[in-house]
Scaffold this motif. Structure first.
Motif, PDB file in Angstrom:
ATOM      1  N   VAL A  28      -8.385   5.754  -5.527  1.00 52.27           N
ATOM      2  CA  VAL A  28      -7.927   4.373  -5.342  1.00 52.27           C
ATOM      3  C   VAL A  28      -7.496   3.794  -6.684  1.00 52.27           C
ATOM      4  O   VAL A  28      -8.308   3.654  -7.595  1.00 52.27           O
ATOM      5  CB  VAL A  28      -9.041   3.496  -4.732  1.00 52.27           C
ATOM      6  CG1 VAL A  28      -8.526   2.073  -4.492  1.00 52.27           C
ATOM      7  CG2 VAL A  28      -9.573   4.112  -3.449  1.00 52.27           C
ATOM      8  N   VAL A  87      -1.936  -1.364  -3.822  1.00 56.15           N
ATOM      9  CA  VAL A  87      -2.859  -0.264  -4.094  1.00 56.15           C
ATOM     10  C   VAL A  87      -2.192   1.073  -3.769  1.00 56.15           C
ATOM     11  O   VAL A  87      -1.394   1.183  -2.846  1.00 56.15           O
ATOM     12  CB  VAL A  87      -4.159  -0.421  -3.271  1.00 56.15           C
ATOM     13  CG1 VAL A  87      -3.883  -0.323  -1.779  1.00 56.15           C
ATOM     14  CG2 VAL A  87      -5.207   0.598  -3.688  1.00 56.15           C
ATOM     15  N   CYS A 136       0.835  -1.201   0.000  1.00 56.62           N
ATOM     16  CA  CYS A 136       0.000   0.000   0.000  1.00 56.62           C
ATOM     17  C   CYS A 136       0.866   1.245   0.000  1.00 56.62           C
ATOM     18  O   CYS A 136       1.781   1.381   0.815  1.00 56.62           O
ATOM     19  CB  CYS A 136      -0.926   0.019   1.212  1.00 56.62           C
ATOM     20  SG  CYS A 136      -1.921   1.523   1.339  1.00 56.62           S
ATOM     21  N   PHE A 165      -5.757  -6.561  -6.585  1.00 60.14           N
ATOM     22  CA  PHE A 165      -6.136  -5.832  -5.370  1.00 60.14           C
ATOM     23  C   PHE A 165      -7.638  -5.883  -5.104  1.00 60.14           C
ATOM     24  O   PHE A 165      -8.444  -5.815  -6.024  1.00 60.14           O
ATOM     25  CB  PHE A 165      -5.716  -4.365  -5.454  1.00 60.14           C
ATOM     26  CG  PHE A 165      -6.300  -3.542  -4.347  1.00 60.14           C
ATOM     27  CD1 PHE A 165      -5.802  -3.660  -3.057  1.00 60.14           C
ATOM     28  CD2 PHE A 165      -7.386  -2.706  -4.563  1.00 60.14           C
ATOM     29  CE1 PHE A 165      -6.373  -2.931  -2.011  1.00 60.14           C
ATOM     30  CE2 PHE A 165      -7.952  -1.978  -3.531  1.00 60.14           C
ATOM     31  CZ  PHE A 165      -7.437  -2.097  -2.251  1.00 60.14           C
ATOM     32  N   ARG A 166      -7.977  -5.974  -3.841  1.00 56.04           N
ATOM     33  CA  ARG A 166      -9.352  -5.784  -3.383  1.00 56.04           C
ATOM     34  C   ARG A 166      -9.319  -5.379  -1.917  1.00 56.04           C
ATOM     35  O   ARG A 166      -8.431  -5.785  -1.159  1.00 56.04           O
ATOM     36  CB  ARG A 166     -10.196  -7.050  -3.557  1.00 56.04           C
ATOM     37  CG  ARG A 166      -9.698  -8.271  -2.836  1.00 56.04           C
ATOM     38  CD  ARG A 166     -10.678  -9.418  -2.948  1.00 56.04           C
ATOM     39  NE  ARG A 166     -11.855  -9.177  -2.134  1.00 56.04           N
ATOM     40  CZ  ARG A 166     -12.981  -9.889  -2.222  1.00 56.04           C
ATOM     41  NH1 ARG A 166     -13.069 -10.857  -3.103  1.00 56.04           N
ATOM     42  NH2 ARG A 166     -14.009  -9.635  -1.444  1.00 56.04           N
ATOM     43  N   PHE A 167     -10.285  -4.553  -1.511  1.00 53.27           N
ATOM     44  CA  PHE A 167     -10.395  -4.166  -0.108  1.00 53.27           C
ATOM     45  C   PHE A 167     -10.859  -5.372   0.710  1.00 53.27           C
ATOM     46  O   PHE A 167     -11.478  -6.307   0.188  1.00 53.27           O
ATOM     47  CB  PHE A 167     -11.397  -3.027   0.061  1.00 53.27           C
ATOM     48  CG  PHE A 167     -10.886  -1.689  -0.378  1.00 53.27           C
ATOM     49  CD1 PHE A 167      -9.873  -1.051   0.322  1.00 53.27           C
ATOM     50  CD2 PHE A 167     -11.417  -1.057  -1.488  1.00 53.27           C
ATOM     51  CE1 PHE A 167      -9.400   0.187  -0.073  1.00 53.27           C
ATOM     52  CE2 PHE A 167     -10.955   0.182  -1.898  1.00 53.27           C
ATOM     53  CZ  PHE A 167      -9.941   0.812  -1.192  1.00 53.27           C
ATOM     54  N   GLY A 210      -5.471   0.422  -7.996  1.00 55.04           N
ATOM     55  CA  GLY A 210      -4.946  -0.851  -7.527  1.00 55.04           C
ATOM     56  C   GLY A 210      -4.434  -1.726  -8.651  1.00 55.04           C
ATOM     57  O   GLY A 210      -4.868  -1.623  -9.805  1.00 55.04           O
ATOM     58  N   GLN A 229      -8.078  -1.950   5.766  1.00 54.29           N
ATOM     59  CA  GLN A 229      -8.845  -2.479   4.646  1.00 54.29           C
ATOM     60  C   GLN A 229      -7.969  -3.069   3.545  1.00 54.29           C
ATOM     61  O   GLN A 229      -8.424  -3.897   2.770  1.00 54.29           O
ATOM     62  CB  GLN A 229      -9.715  -1.375   4.051  1.00 54.29           C
ATOM     63  CG  GLN A 229     -10.989  -1.116   4.820  1.00 54.29           C
ATOM     64  CD  GLN A 229     -11.961  -2.273   4.711  1.00 54.29           C
ATOM     65  OE1 GLN A 229     -12.066  -2.931   3.689  1.00 54.29           O
ATOM     66  NE2 GLN A 229     -12.677  -2.541   5.791  1.00 54.29           N
ATOM     67  N   CYS A 230      -6.728  -2.622   3.438  1.00 52.64           N
ATOM     68  CA  CYS A 230      -5.950  -3.033   2.260  1.00 52.64           C
ATOM     69  C   CYS A 230      -4.580  -3.604   2.578  1.00 52.64           C
ATOM     70  O   CYS A 230      -3.778  -3.817   1.656  1.00 52.64           O
ATOM     71  CB  CYS A 230      -5.814  -1.869   1.280  1.00 52.64           C
ATOM     72  SG  CYS A 230      -5.058  -0.396   1.956  1.00 52.64           S
ATOM     73  N   THR A 231      -4.275  -3.878   3.843  1.00 55.50           N
ATOM     74  CA  THR A 231      -2.992  -4.512   4.167  1.00 55.50           C
ATOM     75  C   THR A 231      -3.189  -5.670   5.128  1.00 55.50           C
ATOM     76  O   THR A 231      -4.180  -5.723   5.863  1.00 55.50           O
ATOM     77  CB  THR A 231      -1.998  -3.511   4.798  1.00 55.50           C
ATOM     78  OG1 THR A 231      -2.460  -3.136   6.112  1.00 55.50           O
ATOM     79  CG2 THR A 231      -1.844  -2.272   3.934  1.00 55.50           C
TER      80      THR A 231
END
Length: 607
Positions: free
Chosen positions: A200, A146, A94, A206-208, A202, A418-420
């Protein structure tokens, strides 16, 4: 003679070439156009090499021997990104940045230097400034990484078009964050500007993470102990719509021989094999198969009626006593005569075990903490504070307003959650007050993770303030204070970091100016190892699990013994030398690959 394509330009006069270039600059294209200095950029990339010096006195006082997993880098972020692309390409999960918003000198220390009077469009230099950096940052992302970029409403459109240029096909959407609550300023149109955007972009995978789904609705249990819920089994298609196909039919419960009418305004979700034919091709199962599998939930002990004559059926319909989905004007009206008809509607059993994801998608609306009571516990949104939280956090740590426009830690922590994952790398190359570092520290404290951060900050030194050094005095200092905090609420926050200071040199001077210490630091980061000081010995080894990094200035019997011991244990041993050819001549009997320091780093730097 082969035509290289240059002949048509070589025959033009200077004036004709200038006219051709001016015409090209005036040509419109779909997308964003700004003044680019491509020759200047290419010249810089082709002539300069960036190295990093470990500044031990400014690094975290602990972990000197075991190494510092996190980095604070002092220098221009264009230089930092070139160095990081050499050492961390494809490893950052991220990247969060809060770049200058192009609102003038108040938010951009480089403003006087970068905004040039001769630029025909005043935004060109801001766009070019970001383009150079984002173009490098893209190469740092993992395949599921992302980029998150904060921006105000005024410049969102320009930055989004720029990102589309830098990262084609990577746009995922945007989030809206409420910067403050209240305020009567509305500009000329009386429209509040209390919101900012987080763009955003990505990589392909990638996905949240989303928000955990509420499972309270799965209140039924089958004979095997599996939890399920009953959902609607219709779609919003009318019976006479050509899309209805063979999905309008009476549905029979085989155990009770009760028939249930289809809603003429919302036909069944599944086609009937009996109506479609056995050879029909559909995307899912026929309703007969779902019934046989026990996936259709028929009403328990339903009210039923039976009409033995057509006249009795018509009388019941006209009196409003018949099941609601039976009407005289509908197809196959007569088929209901002589059948047991049930009131109510069958549903479909949806099992927890069949959920494709345990979470629901993340909302693009970031909810202010002050409005938490207005949403449900399972709301799929990030909860975050406003700019007021950022200012109070800075004052609590420094005892004064040491930095302007700091983002609230809750916002960045919510994004990173949310993303890591626990072991990911997070980069912020506009680190400023190191809010991103604090968010990483808080998140690790919550889930016992081992996320690592890389914070890049310049000195922001000016002629008016020659002693200013934001990287040292604010970015690194905030992390130091959090590491040393006595407050019990802050004590779990600890992140050992190495402080690096960048240096640039011309390629032709690398043999003289690129030091052993700089090479050692680059190699450690390249091999995903914590940073340690170079001791200046004939050789140095860094052991981290099965990964063994060795840098050799001159060989010795002790080195051979150490290497042989690790190779016997089948460890991953990487040996670097300025002159590996000469080292290999005295390395007989040891099976490993020797690498050139200069060739390895330069190859990574230039690709």
């Amino acid at each position: 003679m082969t035509d290289t394509g240059l002949s048509k330009y070589g025959e033009l006069s200077r004036e004709q070439l200038i006219a051709l270039l001016e015409k090209r600059d005036r040509t419109k294209k779909l997308g964003l156009v700004w003044e680019r200095h491509e020759i200047e950029v290419d010249a810089t990339l082709a002539s300069e090499f960036v190295a990093a010096d470990l500044v031990t006195p400014l690094s975290d006082p602990q972990n000197r021997s075991s190494g510092w997993p996190n980095l604070v880098i002092e220098g221009d972020n264009f230089d930092a990104l070139r160095w990081l692309r050499m050492t961390m390409r494809g490893r950052v999960k991220c990247i969060y940045i809060d770049p200058p918003y192009n609102t003038g000198a108040k938010d951009w220390v480089y403003n006087d230097h970068y905004i040039k009077k001769e630029d025909r469009w005043r935004h060109s230099t801001w766009l070019e400034f970001l383009y150079r950096r984002l173009d490098l940052a893209r190469d740092l992302l993992t395949s599921d990484g992302v980029l998150l970029v904060s921006i105000n409403d005024e410049n969102r459109a320009r930055l989004e078009l720029l990102l589309d240029e830098v990262m084609p096909g990577m746009r995922k959407g945007s989030l809206v964050w409420r910067t403050r609550v209240g305020g009567n300023e509305g500009g000329e149109a009386f429209l509040s500007d209390n919101h900012e955007h987080i763009l955003v972009y990505g990589a392909s995978d990638f996905r949240f993470g989303g928000t955990e789904k509420s499972l309270e609705m799965y209140k039924y249990t089958d004979a095997n102990g599996e939890k399920y819920r009953i959902s609607d089994m219709t779609v919003a298609v009318a019976y006479n719509d050509k899309r209805a196909g063979q999905a309008y039919y009476p549905l029979r419960d085989p155990t009770s021989d009760i028939y249930y009418p289809a809603n003429p305004d919302r036909v069944w979700s599944y086609a009937s094999r009996e109506r479609s034919g056995a050879s029909a091709r559909i995307k899912t199962k026929f309703i007969e198969d779902w019934v046989a599998d026990g996936r259709v939930a028929f009403p328990e002990n339903p009210k039923t009626v039976r009409y033995e004559t057509r006249e009795a059926l018509i009388a019941a319909v006209r009196a409003g006593e018949a099941p609601p989905f039976i009407r005289e004007d509908l197809p196959e009206f007569d088929a209901w005569v002589g059948r047991t008809i049930g009131f109510g509607s069958p549903g479909f059993k949806r099992y927890i075990k069949d959920l494709k994801s345990a979470t629901q998608p993340l909302s693009s609306w970031i909810t202010p903490r002050s409005e938490k009571d207005t949403i449900g516990d399972d709301e799929n949104a990030i909860l975050a504070g406003t700019t007021d939280e950022g200012a109070k956090t800075i004052k609590a740590i420094f005892g004064e307003k040491a930095f302007n426009y700091a983002k609230p830690p809750s916002l960045i922590k919510g994004l990173l959650a949310q993303c890591t994952g626990p072991g990911d790398v997070i980069l912020d190359f506009f680190a400023g007050s190191a809010t991103t570092a604090q968010a990483v520290m808080e998140l690790n404290a919550e889930d016992q993770g081992s996320r690592r951060f890389v914070m890049v900050s310049s000195t922001e030194r000016t002629e008016q303030v020659p002693t200013r050094n934001i990287a040292e005095q604010v970015t690194a200092e905030r992390i130091r204070r959090l590491n040393a905090a006595d407050d019990k609420t802050l004590k779990p926050l600890y992140a050992p970091f190495a402080y690096l200071r960048l240096a640039t040199m011309r390629y032709e001077d690398i043999d003289y100016d690129f030091s052993d210490a700089q090479a050692w630091t680059a190699l450690e980061v390249l091999h995903e190892l914590p940073t340690t000081p170079w001791r200046g010995d004939a050789w140095q080894m860094h052991e981290e699990g099965d990964e063994i990094l060795v840098m050799v200035r001159s060989p010795s019997p002790a080195l051979f013994e150490a290497i042989a011991a690790h190779t016997a244990l089948r460890h991953n041993v990487f040996v670097y030398s300025w002159a590996p050819g000469g080292l290999a001549a005295s390395w007989e009997g040891v099976d490993l690959e020797l690498r050139s320091i200069g060739e390895t780093l330069l190859a990574n730097y230039r690709r």
